[in-house]
Design a protein around this motif. Sequence first.
Motif, PDB file in Angstrom:
ATOM      1  N   GLY A 246       0.831  -1.190   0.000  1.00 29.76           N
ATOM      2  CA  GLY A 246       0.000   0.000   0.000  1.00 29.76           C
ATOM      3  C   GLY A 246       0.868   1.243   0.000  1.00 29.76           C
ATOM      4  N   ASP A 247       0.484   2.189  -0.798  1.00 33.11           N
ATOM      5  CA  ASP A 247       1.211   3.448  -0.852  1.00 33.11           C
ATOM      6  C   ASP A 247       0.576   4.423   0.117  1.00 33.11           C
ATOM      7  N   LEU A 248       0.779   4.184   1.396  1.00 33.43           N
ATOM      8  CA  LEU A 248       0.229   5.081   2.401  1.00 33.43           C
ATOM      9  C   LEU A 248       1.255   6.144   2.724  1.00 33.43           C
ATOM     10  N   GLY A 249       0.955   7.362   2.329  1.00 32.69           N
ATOM     11  CA  GLY A 249       1.823   8.473   2.650  1.00 32.69           C
ATOM     12  C   GLY A 249       1.513   8.997   4.035  1.00 32.69           C
ATOM     13  N   GLY A 250       2.193  10.054   4.396  1.00 36.80           N
ATOM     14  CA  GLY A 250       1.986  10.652   5.712  1.00 36.80           C
ATOM     15  C   GLY A 250       0.574  11.158   5.903  1.00 36.80           C
ATOM     16  N   ALA A 251      -0.019  11.706   4.829  1.00 32.02           N
ATOM     17  CA  ALA A 251      -1.390  12.225   4.933  1.00 32.02           C
ATOM     18  C   ALA A 251      -2.377  11.092   5.180  1.00 32.02           C
ATOM     19  N   ALA A 252      -2.211   9.978   4.483  1.00 33.96           N
ATOM     20  CA  ALA A 252      -3.120   8.843   4.650  1.00 33.96           C
ATOM     21  C   ALA A 252      -2.995   8.256   6.055  1.00 33.96           C
ATOM     22  N   ILE A 253      -1.791   8.156   6.544  1.00 34.78           N
ATOM     23  CA  ILE A 253      -1.598   7.650   7.906  1.00 34.78           C
ATOM     24  C   ILE A 253      -2.219   8.608   8.910  1.00 34.78           C
ATOM     25  N   GLY A 254      -2.057   9.900   8.669  1.00 35.76           N
ATOM     26  CA  GLY A 254      -2.670  10.899   9.539  1.00 35.76           C
ATOM     27  C   GLY A 254      -4.185  10.794   9.555  1.00 35.76           C
ATOM     28  N   VAL A 255      -4.784  10.535   8.399  1.00 37.78           N
ATOM     29  CA  VAL A 255      -6.243  10.385   8.326  1.00 37.78           C
ATOM     30  C   VAL A 255      -6.697   9.163   9.121  1.00 37.78           C
ATOM     31  N   VAL A 256      -5.977   8.053   8.970  1.00 37.46           N
ATOM     32  CA  VAL A 256      -6.353   6.830   9.682  1.00 37.46           C
ATOM     33  C   VAL A 256      -6.221   7.029  11.187  1.00 37.46           C
ATOM     34  N   VAL A 257      -5.135   7.652  11.619  1.00 41.22           N
ATOM     35  CA  VAL A 257      -4.947   7.902  13.047  1.00 41.22           C
ATOM     36  C   VAL A 257      -6.022   8.861  13.563  1.00 41.22           C
ATOM     37  N   ALA A 258      -6.364   9.875  12.775  1.00 41.64           N
ATOM     38  CA  ALA A 258      -7.414  10.820  13.183  1.00 41.64           C
ATOM     39  C   ALA A 258      -8.764  10.108  13.304  1.00 41.64           C
ATOM     40  N   LEU A 259      -9.066   9.204  12.374  1.00 41.12           N
ATOM     41  CA  LEU A 259     -10.319   8.441  12.462  1.00 41.12           C
ATOM     42  C   LEU A 259     -10.333   7.551  13.702  1.00 41.12           C
ATOM     43  N   ALA A 260      -9.188   6.948  14.015  1.00 41.44           N
ATOM     44  CA  ALA A 260      -9.110   6.094  15.201  1.00 41.44           C
ATOM     45  C   ALA A 260      -9.294   6.919  16.471  1.00 41.44           C
ATOM     46  N   VAL A 261      -8.669   8.084  16.533  1.00 36.21           N
ATOM     47  CA  VAL A 261      -8.820   8.953  17.701  1.00 36.21           C
ATOM     48  C   VAL A 261     -10.271   9.418  17.829  1.00 36.21           C
ATOM     49  N   ALA A 262     -10.896   9.752  16.695  1.00 35.48           N
ATOM     50  CA  ALA A 262     -12.301  10.166  16.722  1.00 35.48           C
ATOM     51  C   ALA A 262     -13.193   9.021  17.210  1.00 35.48           C
ATOM     52  N   ALA A 263     -12.889   7.794  16.789  1.00 35.47           N
ATOM     53  CA  ALA A 263     -13.681   6.643  17.226  1.00 35.47           C
ATOM     54  C   ALA A 263     -13.553   6.440  18.732  1.00 35.47           C
ATOM     55  N   VAL A 264     -12.352   6.585  19.260  1.00 30.38           N
ATOM     56  CA  VAL A 264     -12.159   6.445  20.707  1.00 30.38           C
ATOM     57  C   VAL A 264     -12.881   7.566  21.447  1.00 30.38           C
ATOM     58  N   GLY A 265     -12.778   8.778  20.931  1.00 31.52           N
ATOM     59  CA  GLY A 265     -13.470   9.906  21.557  1.00 31.52           C
ATOM     60  C   GLY A 265     -14.979   9.706  21.569  1.00 31.52           C
ATOM     61  N   LEU A 266     -15.530   9.245  20.466  1.00 29.23           N
ATOM     62  CA  LEU A 266     -16.973   8.994  20.406  1.00 29.23           C
ATOM     63  C   LEU A 266     -17.380   7.836  21.313  1.00 29.23           C
ATOM     64  N   ALA A 267     -16.520   6.852  21.424  1.00 30.82           N
ATOM     65  CA  ALA A 267     -16.829   5.724  22.311  1.00 30.82           C
ATOM     66  C   ALA A 267     -17.004   6.207  23.739  1.00 30.82           C
ATOM     67  N   GLY A 268     -16.236   7.193  24.119  1.00 34.91           N
ATOM     68  CA  GLY A 268     -16.353   7.742  25.464  1.00 34.91           C
ATOM     69  C   GLY A 268     -17.527   8.688  25.646  1.00 34.91           C
ATOM     70  N   MET A 269     -18.147   9.097  24.545  1.00 34.48           N
ATOM     71  CA  MET A 269     -19.260  10.052  24.631  1.00 34.48           C
ATOM     72  C   MET A 269     -20.601   9.435  24.248  1.00 34.48           C
TER      73      MET A 269
END
Length: 141
Positions: free
Chosen positions: A68-91
């Motif tokens: 997979g050609d995951l650049g820094g932006a793609a990795i950042g998007v995936v990490v941001a989605l994961a952080v958002a999922a954890v944040g929503l899980a707590g809310m």
Amino acid sequence: MTGGNDAPGGAGRTSGPEEASRPDGSPGPRRSGLRDPQRAVRGLGAGTLALEALVLLLALQPIRMVGGDLGGAAIGVVVALAVAAVGLAGMMRRPWAWHAGTALQGLLLLSGLLHWSLFVLGVIFALVWAYAWHVRRVILG
């Protein structure tokens, strides 16, 4: 012997979800049998989002290894989605959290534009989220 349900007037009788009744004997709404259905549904939503976050973070390395050609932006998007999922899980107590979780599934599907495997994960978790919505509707009415 009647198996322990021999209280006068059926007071000791345990009714199933289809047979829920009011004290006056008229049929009432179906009950789930859970002590706290709201809490159970919140736990389902939170667990689904937490699992999604974990899978997203763990998927980064295999995607890179498979070519997979995951650049820094793609990795950042995936990490941001994961952080958002954890944040929503707590809310999940907030009434808007279920709708925000649905929007998160849409964003994960859109991240499929960065790599096809993210789209596959988006489809899988959108289906899981749709099932969680179904269970919520059935339990809470």
